[in-house]
Design a protein around this motif. Structure first.
Motif, PDB file in Angstrom:
ATOM      1  N   GLY A   1       0.782  -1.232   0.000  1.00  0.00           N
ATOM      2  CA  GLY A   1       0.000   0.000   0.000  1.00  0.00           C
ATOM      3  C   GLY A   1       0.814   1.283   0.000  1.00  0.00           C
ATOM      4  O   GLY A   1       0.296   2.349  -0.296  1.00  0.00           O
ATOM      5  N   ARG A   2       2.098   1.205   0.323  1.00  0.00           N
ATOM      6  CA  ARG A   2       2.880   2.450   0.372  1.00  0.00           C
ATOM      7  C   ARG A   2       3.358   2.816  -1.027  1.00  0.00           C
ATOM      8  O   ARG A   2       3.682   1.938  -1.822  1.00  0.00           O
ATOM      9  CB  ARG A   2       4.085   2.278   1.284  1.00  0.00           C
ATOM     10  N   VAL A   3       3.432   4.112  -1.294  1.00  0.00           N
ATOM     11  CA  VAL A   3       3.966   4.556  -2.589  1.00  0.00           C
ATOM     12  C   VAL A   3       4.815   5.803  -2.366  1.00  0.00           C
ATOM     13  O   VAL A   3       4.715   6.460  -1.334  1.00  0.00           O
ATOM     14  CB  VAL A   3       2.843   4.916  -3.599  1.00  0.00           C
ATOM     15  N   CYS A   4       5.626   6.122  -3.363  1.00  0.00           N
ATOM     16  CA  CYS A   4       6.379   7.382  -3.312  1.00  0.00           C
ATOM     17  C   CYS A   4       5.584   8.451  -4.052  1.00  0.00           C
ATOM     18  O   CYS A   4       4.487   8.197  -4.555  1.00  0.00           O
ATOM     19  CB  CYS A   4       7.773   7.189  -3.922  1.00  0.00           C
ATOM     20  N   ILE A   5       6.175   9.630  -4.169  1.00  0.00           N
ATOM     21  CA  ILE A   5       5.433  10.757  -4.782  1.00  0.00           C
ATOM     22  C   ILE A   5       5.040  10.453  -6.230  1.00  0.00           C
ATOM     23  O   ILE A   5       3.961  10.846  -6.683  1.00  0.00           O
ATOM     24  CB  ILE A   5       6.269  12.066  -4.659  1.00  0.00           C
ATOM     25  N   LYS A   6       5.883   9.711  -6.954  1.00  0.00           N
ATOM     26  CA  LYS A   6       5.548   9.416  -8.364  1.00  0.00           C
ATOM     27  C   LYS A   6       4.344   8.480  -8.450  1.00  0.00           C
ATOM     28  O   LYS A   6       3.435   8.713  -9.232  1.00  0.00           O
ATOM     29  CB  LYS A   6       6.745   8.768  -9.080  1.00  0.00           C
ATOM     30  N   GLY A   7       4.353   7.431  -7.640  1.00  0.00           N
ATOM     31  CA  GLY A   7       3.236   6.485  -7.681  1.00  0.00           C
ATOM     32  C   GLY A   7       1.923   7.161  -7.323  1.00  0.00           C
ATOM     33  O   GLY A   7       0.893   6.948  -7.964  1.00  0.00           O
ATOM     34  N   GLY A   8       1.955   8.032  -6.308  1.00  0.00           N
ATOM     35  CA  GLY A   8       0.743   8.718  -5.875  1.00  0.00           C
ATOM     36  C   GLY A   8       0.203   9.674  -6.924  1.00  0.00           C
ATOM     37  O   GLY A   8      -0.993   9.939  -6.983  1.00  0.00           O
TER      38      GLY A   8
ATOM     39  N   GLU B   1      11.562  12.968  -8.288  1.00  0.00           N
ATOM     40  CA  GLU B   1      10.268  13.496  -8.736  1.00  0.00           C
ATOM     41  C   GLU B   1      10.093  13.453 -10.243  1.00  0.00           C
ATOM     42  O   GLU B   1       9.031  13.803 -10.764  1.00  0.00           O
ATOM     43  CB  GLU B   1      10.086  14.942  -8.252  1.00  0.00           C
ATOM     44  N   HIS B   2      11.147  13.092 -10.987  1.00  0.00           N
ATOM     45  CA  HIS B   2      10.967  13.007 -12.439  1.00  0.00           C
ATOM     46  C   HIS B   2      11.353  11.630 -12.926  1.00  0.00           C
ATOM     47  O   HIS B   2      11.931  10.823 -12.191  1.00  0.00           O
ATOM     48  CB  HIS B   2      11.764  14.101 -13.146  1.00  0.00           C
ATOM     49  N   TYR B   3      11.018  11.401 -14.184  1.00  0.00           N
ATOM     50  CA  TYR B   3      11.169  10.055 -14.708  1.00  0.00           C
ATOM     51  C   TYR B   3      11.783  10.135 -16.098  1.00  0.00           C
ATOM     52  O   TYR B   3      11.159  10.637 -17.038  1.00  0.00           O
ATOM     53  CB  TYR B   3       9.784   9.415 -14.760  1.00  0.00           C
ATOM     54  N   ASN B   4      13.016   9.741 -16.194  1.00  0.00           N
ATOM     55  CA  ASN B   4      13.727   9.613 -17.463  1.00  0.00           C
ATOM     56  C   ASN B   4      13.556  10.834 -18.365  1.00  0.00           C
ATOM     57  O   ASN B   4      13.946  11.918 -17.990  1.00  0.00           O
ATOM     58  CB  ASN B   4      13.330   8.305 -18.140  1.00  0.00           C
ATOM     59  N   THR B   5      12.945  10.680 -19.553  1.00  0.00           N
ATOM     60  CA  THR B   5      12.922  11.829 -20.466  1.00  0.00           C
ATOM     61  C   THR B   5      11.818  12.820 -20.102  1.00  0.00           C
ATOM     62  O   THR B   5      11.608  13.798 -20.814  1.00  0.00           O
ATOM     63  CB  THR B   5      12.750  11.383 -21.933  1.00  0.00           C
ATOM     64  N   GLY B   6      11.088  12.559 -19.038  1.00  0.00           N
ATOM     65  CA  GLY B   6      10.130  13.536 -18.538  1.00  0.00           C
ATOM     66  C   GLY B   6       8.819  13.596 -19.303  1.00  0.00           C
ATOM     67  O   GLY B   6       7.959  14.425 -19.003  1.00  0.00           O
ATOM     68  N   THR B   7       8.635  12.727 -20.289  1.00  0.00           N
ATOM     69  CA  THR B   7       7.414  12.779 -21.109  1.00  0.00           C
ATOM     70  C   THR B   7       6.164  12.752 -20.225  1.00  0.00           C
ATOM     71  O   THR B   7       5.216  13.495 -20.454  1.00  0.00           O
ATOM     72  CB  THR B   7       7.391  11.580 -22.085  1.00  0.00           C
ATOM     73  N   MET B   8       6.177  11.902 -19.219  1.00  0.00           N
ATOM     74  CA  MET B   8       5.026  11.843 -18.312  1.00  0.00           C
ATOM     75  C   MET B   8       5.209  12.797 -17.125  1.00  0.00           C
ATOM     76  O   MET B   8       4.330  13.590 -16.818  1.00  0.00           O
ATOM     77  CB  MET B   8       4.833  10.404 -17.806  1.00  0.00           C
TER      78      MET B   8
ATOM     79  N   ASN C   1       5.974  18.171 -11.216  1.00  0.00           N
ATOM     80  CA  ASN C   1       6.655  19.326 -11.801  1.00  0.00           C
ATOM     81  C   ASN C   1       6.831  20.464 -10.798  1.00  0.00           C
ATOM     82  O   ASN C   1       7.799  21.212 -10.863  1.00  0.00           O
ATOM     83  CB  ASN C   1       5.873  19.809 -13.026  1.00  0.00           C
ATOM     84  N   ARG C   2       5.876  20.567  -9.866  1.00  0.00           N
ATOM     85  CA  ARG C   2       5.992  21.592  -8.823  1.00  0.00           C
ATOM     86  C   ARG C   2       7.295  21.417  -8.027  1.00  0.00           C
ATOM     87  O   ARG C   2       7.919  22.371  -7.634  1.00  0.00           O
ATOM     88  CB  ARG C   2       4.809  21.468  -7.858  1.00  0.00           C
ATOM     89  N   GLN C   3       7.685  20.171  -7.818  1.00  0.00           N
ATOM     90  CA  GLN C   3       8.897  19.913  -7.017  1.00  0.00           C
ATOM     91  C   GLN C   3      10.151  20.379  -7.745  1.00  0.00           C
ATOM     92  O   GLN C   3      11.064  20.921  -7.149  1.00  0.00           O
ATOM     93  CB  GLN C   3       9.032  18.407  -6.738  1.00  0.00           C
ATOM     94  N   HIS C   4      10.217  20.097  -9.026  1.00  0.00           N
ATOM     95  CA  HIS C   4      11.385  20.466  -9.827  1.00  0.00           C
ATOM     96  C   HIS C   4      10.916  20.924 -11.199  1.00  0.00           C
ATOM     97  O   HIS C   4      10.829  20.125 -12.123  1.00  0.00           O
ATOM     98  CB  HIS C   4      12.330  19.266  -9.996  1.00  0.00           C
ATOM     99  N   PRO C   5      10.585  22.211 -11.353  1.00  0.00           N
ATOM    100  CA  PRO C   5      10.067  22.650 -12.655  1.00  0.00           C
ATOM    101  C   PRO C   5      11.129  22.821 -13.733  1.00  0.00           C
ATOM    102  O   PRO C   5      10.799  22.941 -14.912  1.00  0.00           O
ATOM    103  CB  PRO C   5       9.399  23.992 -12.341  1.00  0.00           C
TER     104      PRO C   5
END
Ligand code: SF4
Length: 689
Positions: free
Chosen positions: A43-50, A586-593, A601-605
């Motif tokens: 049940g636990r997730v990080c900021i990306k999963g949430g 807070e980001h994922y690879n090429t950032g597409t998603m 994006n708020r965390q690291h714009p």
């Protein structure tokens, strides 16, 4: 009902956390729900999963097929789009040869979809099919497969949490890249007394997460980028000098020990420590901790793999585990932390130029013939080109490219050249959910559904195959990747080999040609999933590998001494700094998603570069001001973050942001065997912006 939450798997990292998706009355209402009983994360997730559902109904979604006409995209019907894709692929094969096409699978895409893509490439007549694992762990897979038997984690997060006394984490940053693995497994191990030895040029969230109390249960060896081999050679030599080896294990289960001792005979530990930029006594203390622990486990990441000596880097970790007998039981092993949610599975199902499903070598006649028999057509017997090689050949021997869910302009090194070369192609089709930097250059764009809207299986970093389940499609005219592959395959070849009733039927075919998945069915996977190898229905899968013997030809683990190979580009007068790259939580690879997710994006714009205070002072750079970061291949403008997290002489940045992508600067020189690029060390210069 249609509004019931569905249990699926987070689309981001390789930890494979289970989450629920609640469809909501309107598409925009879709939201994340915890799945309390989920096998990996409970049940636990990080900021990306949430935040994962935020992009499913994003206004930028591609909703209709697009065809380029007179330099502009226009909306098209699926019929027009399919006709163009199939006729162009046929034309390229007739005017050139099958190897004039390249196919990019994706670790963001499920097993069944990658399986069909590689089958399509092989039916077309080429092994030029690869996926983004080439850029993350190709060298790790190579070394593990050659020296131990399987290109995957030897152990599992759970046994490492419960049994490991030392966690040796080199070139990996689980505090950011695998947050739930770090918080629920590795940090728990430390709370119960385990020691962490972190080897990384950059202090990061992993470093901070283990500063738990005043004890010395965390050591950080902050080496210079590209000096992992000398550092590990100091560790190995210290172990040999002190007799901390496991003689019985070496005798009974390995070969090549003499090669290692000879390699290290004249090795100068003091000079090497100087080269690494780490005090010799610290490395010796770490060697003692690892070698004298009851159970010690190694975790390896892209700081190790993304070098021209990536295979040798990982081989030296294997050497360390083998001479101390730290393999073949819980709490030990050599464990690559895999990046994307299906990077393990994409390799398992054969979306690579040299292997068929289940890592059966393309050039092994017997293995290839058994797959050919199942498929009913011949497969070319020579390995094809890797993805960076395909990009290098664009406009030369490669004239067409089929891209499923990849964004090579952002993900491959020397992005400016990739962009130029892709424009030399005669034809490119991109299948994606958003207009990526790469899709902008395509001739046809096929709008796909997202992870939340379809079902299939993915394989996490633990070798656990888990089912994803989808809610209703958000945009009517989008299609599942699997349906697109089936349609293109059926139209291209005009037979039934790409006709399946549903995704489960594709998995049923996959398990017939993939021995490590053969014991799995959708029913048996259930909600828990199964860890491969799982050879027959009823097998429970293995939580750790090699209890009795290794999966090599003679059953022995292969030790091989390796020597320092500096990065191919080192600092000089013009480019006096070492540039290294890594990702953010807070980001994922090429950032597409992730760039389209408001929460993330708020965390690291925007992008930034970490620079040491002494370097900043020398250049007159203030914290928070814009600077130009340059290499021989390009320049980007980004914020300077003045911090002691990074070593003097080194600058650190990320690949996530299109406006200032690190991969405009990185070097596309490759490891000779695994063909992985050297993302982790390039010569750079910084200027006030
Ligand atoms: Fe998703 Fe990985 Fe975070 Fe788990 S740790 S929620 S799989 S991004």
């Amino acid at each position: 009902s249609d509004d019931e939450p569905v249990k699926t798997i987070c689309p981001y990292c390789g930890v494979g956390c289970g989450i629920s998706v609640q469809p909501g009355a309107e598409p925009g209402d879709m939201r994340f729900m915890p799945w309390g009983e989920a096998p990996v994360n409970e049940g636990r997730v990080c900021i990306k999963g949430g935040a994962a559902t935020e992009v499913v109904d994003h206004e930028d979604r591609l909703t209709d097929p697009l065809i380029r006409e007179d330099g502009e995209f226009r909306e098209a019907t699926w019929e027009e789009a399919y006709d163009l894709v199939v006729s162009e692929m046929q034309r390229i094969r007739e005017e050139h040869e099958p190897d004039a096409m390249g196919f990019f699978g994706s670790s963001k895409v499920m097993n069944e979809e990658n399986y069909l893509l590689q089958k399509l490439a092989r039916r077309y007549g080429t092994n030029n099919v690869d996926n983004c694992t080439r850029m993350c762990h190709a060298s790790t897979v190579w070394a593990l497969r050659t020296s131990l038997g399987a290109g995957a984690m030897t152990n599992s997060m759970a046994d490492l949490r419960d049994e490991a006394d030392v966690l040796w984490i080199q070139g990996a940053n689980p505090g950011e890249q695998h947050p739930i693995a770090n918080s629920q497994y590795f940090r728990q191990a430390v709370l119960e007394g385990a020691t962490v030895i972190q080897v990384d040029p950059h202090a990061n969230k992993t470093t901070r997460s283990f500063k738990i109390d005043e004890t010395d249960r965390h050591m950080h060896l902050q080496l210079k980028p590209g000096t992992d081999i000398p550092l590990l050679n100091i560790v190995l030599k210290t172990i040999l000098e002190n007799g901390w080896i496991d003689e019985e294990f070496i005798e009974q289960r390995t070969e090549g020990f003499d090669d290692l001792t000879e390699t290290l005979e004249d090795f100068d530990k003091e000079a090497a420590a100087e080269e690494c930029g780490v005090p010799l006594s610290d490395i010796e203390a770490a060697a003692e901790k690892y070698a004298t622990a009851d159970n010690a486990a190694i975790f390896t990441g892209m700081g190790m793999s993304q070098h021209t000596c990536g295979v040798d880097n990982v081989q030296n970790e294997i050497n360390l585990a083998l001479i101390t007998g730290n393999l073949g039981r819980p709490g030990t092993g050599v464990n690559p932390l895999r990046g994307q949610n299906n990077v393990q599975g994409t390799c398992d199902v054969g979306a690579m130029p040299n292997v068929l499903p289940g890592y059966q070598l393309v050039d092994d006649d017997e293995a290839r013939e058994s797959v050919e028999q199942e498929w009913g057509f011949e497969v070319p017997p020579e390995p094809g080109l890797t993805n960076v090689e395909i990009s290098h050949e664009a406009g030369k021997s490669v004239h067409g490219l089929y891209v499923m869910g990849e964004n090579p302009i952002m993900s491959e090194p020397d992005g400016n050249r990739v962009e130029e070369r892709l424009q030399e192609l005669e034809f490119m089709v991109v299948q994606d959910i958003f207009m990526t930097e790469t899709a902008k250059l395509a001739d046809v764009i096929l709008p796909a559904t997202t992870w939340a809207e379809r079902g299939g299986t993915v394989t996490n970093t633990d070798r656990r195959v888990q089912r994803m389940r989808g809610v209703e499609k958000v945009h009517e005219n989008t299609k599942h990747d699997l349906d697109i592959m089936m349609e293109v395959g059926s139209r291209l070849f005009g037979d039934e080999k790409f006709r399946f009733d549903d995704v489960e039927e594709v998995f049923e075919e996959l398990r017939q040609v993939c021995p490590i998945y053969h014991g799995m069915t959708y029913d048996l996977l259930g909600e828990e999933g199964l860890q491969w190898p799982c050879y027959e229905p009823g097998d429970e899968g293995d939580t750790f590998l090699y209890e009795d013997e290794f999966d090599t030809e003679n059953g022995l683990g292969q030790i091989e001494g390796v020597t320092h190979q500096p990065p191919k580009e080192t600092p000089d007068e013009e480019y006096p700094l070492v540039l290294t790259t890594a990702r953010l939580e807070e980001h994922y690879n090429t950032g597409t998603m992730s760039r389209r997710s408001p929460t993330l994006n708020r965390q690291h714009p925007e992008n930034f570069v970490d620079i040491h205070p002494n370097d900043a002072e020398r250049y007159g750079i203030e914290d928070g001001e814009y600077v130009k970061l340059k290499s021989r291949r390009g320049e980007i403008t980004l914020l300077a973050q003045v911090t002691e997290d990074i070593k003097e002489g080194v600058v650190w940045t990320t690949p996530h942001f299109a406006a200032a992508s690190a991969n405009r600067l990185t070097n596309d020189v490759l490891d000779e065997r695994a063909k992985i690029p050297e993302y982790k060390a390039a010569a750079a210069e910084v200027e006030i912006g």
